[in-house]
Design a protein around this motif. Structure first.
Motif, short mmCIF file in Angstrom:
data_model
loop_
_atom_site.label_atom_id
_atom_site.label_comp_id
_atom_site.label_asym_id
_atom_site.label_seq_id
_atom_site.Cartn_x
_atom_site.Cartn_y
_atom_site.Cartn_z
N THR A 148 0.82 -1.18 0.00
CA THR A 148 0.02 0.01 0.01
C THR A 148 0.95 1.28 0.01
OG1 THR A 148 -1.49 -1.45 1.12
CG2 THR A 148 -1.81 1.20 1.47
N LEU A 200 0.99 5.37 0.23
CA LEU A 200 0.54 6.85 0.67
C LEU A 200 1.46 7.77 -0.22
CD1 LEU A 200 0.12 6.11 4.44
CD2 LEU A 200 -1.64 6.70 2.76
N VAL A 248 -8.49 5.85 -3.61
CA VAL A 248 -8.10 4.51 -3.34
C VAL A 248 -7.96 3.71 -4.62
CG1 VAL A 248 -7.69 2.46 -1.78
CG2 VAL A 248 -8.48 4.83 -0.94
N THR A 282 -1.99 -1.24 -3.81
CA THR A 282 -3.03 -0.08 -3.47
C THR A 282 -2.43 1.36 -3.40
OG1 THR A 282 -4.30 -1.69 -2.24
CG2 THR A 282 -4.66 0.57 -1.94
N VAL A 314 -3.07 5.22 -2.37
CA VAL A 314 -3.90 5.99 -1.52
C VAL A 314 -3.36 7.33 -1.74
CG1 VAL A 314 -4.88 6.76 0.77
CG2 VAL A 314 -4.54 4.27 0.28
N ARG A 328 -4.48 9.55 7.36
CA ARG A 328 -5.13 8.69 6.52
C ARG A 328 -4.78 7.27 6.89
NH1 ARG A 328 -8.15 10.85 2.50
NH2 ARG A 328 -7.60 12.96 1.95
N ALA A 329 -3.45 7.21 7.30
CA ALA A 329 -2.97 5.84 7.50
C ALA A 329 -3.61 5.38 9.07
CB ALA A 329 -1.43 5.61 7.71
N ALA A 372 -6.45 6.42 10.40
CA ALA A 372 -8.03 6.27 10.11
C ALA A 372 -8.08 4.86 9.41
CB ALA A 372 -8.49 7.20 9.20
N ARG A 373 -7.14 4.44 8.41
CA ARG A 373 -7.37 3.05 7.57
C ARG A 373 -6.99 2.06 8.29
NH1 ARG A 373 -7.88 2.30 2.18
NH2 ARG A 373 -6.99 0.21 1.41
N TYR A 374 -6.15 2.22 9.21
CA TYR A 374 -5.54 0.71 9.74
C TYR A 374 -5.72 0.72 11.43
CZ TYR A 374 -3.67 0.09 5.29
OH TYR A 374 -3.30 -0.05 3.96
N ARG A 422 -7.64 -2.44 13.00
CA ARG A 422 -8.05 -3.43 12.06
C ARG A 422 -7.06 -4.69 12.24
NH1 ARG A 422 -9.37 -0.54 6.58
NH2 ARG A 422 -9.21 -2.91 5.85
N ARG A 481 -3.72 -4.78 9.51
CA ARG A 481 -2.56 -3.52 9.70
C ARG A 481 -1.26 -4.15 8.79
NH1 ARG A 481 -1.63 -2.86 15.64
NH2 ARG A 481 -2.06 -5.05 15.46
#
Length: 410
Positions: free
Chosen positions: A36, A38, A61, A69, A71, A99-100, A102-104, A107, A110
């Protein structure tokens, strides 16, 4: 593994950092790993994004060309000034962190490891903060000799060694060194800078060079031309770091000696207008081509008798190897190396060209005169190509990088 890359430069932009990570991401994904990225929307080198494609806009995204991926984070339009560029980099780095998390955060999927790469420098603290918040190891990647170049380059302007500018230089040096020491690993692109960082207390330093893909660069046949002539190619960035005015002056001296020399400059950068004006004022035999698509690069190497690699005589550049050097070696062209330190040693050890001191028009003019008179010296065979295959081929470099990342995640 799931690898999270925090970077300020990424495809479809073109440039050395973008080429490096496009090559590595493709090989990471081909090896079965997730990546991923960024990164802000493409806005290099102008500082302006222009009319963005829908999939490159802030907040999107999408799937990248290698299956990664991507972002897209916020950025700020900027000009060539240091402060303007730094604000852009800080905006992108801050939004990458937001954003990182908020995204991970919270979860299960990760990332297993975070890589923060410079330039720009704000990506380093942002990537380290992401890694700490997600409780993951972090790799700090230094493509150039930062923070040492801050003082040597004079990027803070006149008087950087005095007053507030001196304090800013010292503070930046201490802050970056502190971050390098705290990283789980630091990746550099040269052996010499790795040694410097080890002496400063970085706990694990690995060398993963810039490089090229030898398999996709067929060697060129020997250069052919009449005695007394020489075609010189410079292909790359036209910035302050390259100091190309010395080469323009050397080309003018060689012309005055009656040598049929043509220097072709391919690329753009902050010094482009200055170099053009210098060549016009002197009447130097220099062609300015501008930026060209990657697919046209081989034709310019085929045109050339020798490929110029140039850096200024700043101390930290002794720990730097221009990425274009590996490409020039791989295609089998003679290299005119106006460089010092590790980069000069590579040219000497590979026996693929000639080295002169940086910023020395007289030495450069003398070398080009000798090459035009004795064109047999231009035939370097495959010696440089073999050096790249052994030391700077993307397949080997990516495998080494994955070995490092795997060791951090087990």
């Amino acid at each position: 593994m799931h690898v999270l890359l925090v970077t300020h430069h990424y495809a479809p932009e073109t440039g050395a950092p973008q080429r490096r990570w496009s090559a590595f991401v493709r090989r990471f994904v081909d090896a079965g790993h997730r990546v991923t990225v960024l990164a802000p929307p493409p806005h290099y080198p102008s500082g302006r994004a222009g009319d963005l494609a829908p999939h490159d806009r802030v907040g999107t995204v999408t799937r990248g060309q290698h299956g990664e991926t991507v972002v897209r984070v916020r950025f700020r339009t900027h000009d060539h000034r240091l402060v303007s560029r730094s604000v852009d980099q800080a905006v992108a780095a801050t939004d990458s962190l937001v954003r990182a998390v908020a995204r991970y955060a919270g979860r299960r999927d990760r990332p297993d490891v975070v890589i923060a790469t410079a330039p720009g420098l704000p990506s380093i603290p942002a990537g380290m903060a992401v890694a700490r918040l997600l409780r993951r190891p972090v790799v700090v990647e230094m493509r150039d000799a930062w923070p040492d170049l801050i003082g040597s380059s004079g990027m803070l302007g006149p008087g950087h060694g005095r007053g507030r500018r001196a304090l800013a230089t010292t503070a930046a040096h201490r802050a970056m060194t502190h971050l390098q020491r705290r990283a789980d690993a630091v990746v550099t692109t040269t052996v010499s800078f790795a040694e410097v960082l080890r002496e400063r207390g970085a706990r694990r330093v690995e060398v993963v060079r810039n490089g090229t893909s030898v398999a996709h660069l067929d060697p060129l046949p020997p250069a052919v031309g009449p005695a007394g002539s020489l075609r010189v190619l410079y292909l790359g960035t036209l910035g302050r770091s390259q100091g190309l005015a010395a080469a323009v002056k050397a080309a003018d001296v060689v012309r005055e000696r009656g040598v049929d020399l043509v220097m072709r400059v391919v690329g753009t950068g902050a010094d482009e207008a200055y170099l053009y004006d210098t060549a016009r004022r002197l009447g130097a035999p220099v062609q300015f081509v501008g930026r060209v698509p990657q697919g046209d690069v081989r034709a310019h190497y085929a045109w050339a008798d020798t490929s110029l690699v140039s850096l200024r005589d700043w101390g930290p550049f002794e720990w730097t190897v221009p990425s274009k050097l590996y490409e020039a070696l791989a295609v089998g062209r003679h290299v005119t190396a106006s460089i010092a330190g590790e980069a000069a040693r590579i040219v000497t050890e590979s026996d693929a060209g000639d080295v002169v001191a940086p910023q020395d028009p007289a030495a450069l003019a003398d070398l080009w005169t000798r090459l035009a008179e004795d064109r047999a010296r231009l035939d370097v065979g495959l010696r440089g190509r073999r050096w790249v295959l052994d030391n700077a081929d993307h397949d080997r470099l990516a495998a080494h990088y994955l070995e490092l990342l795997g060791g951090l995640t087990t």
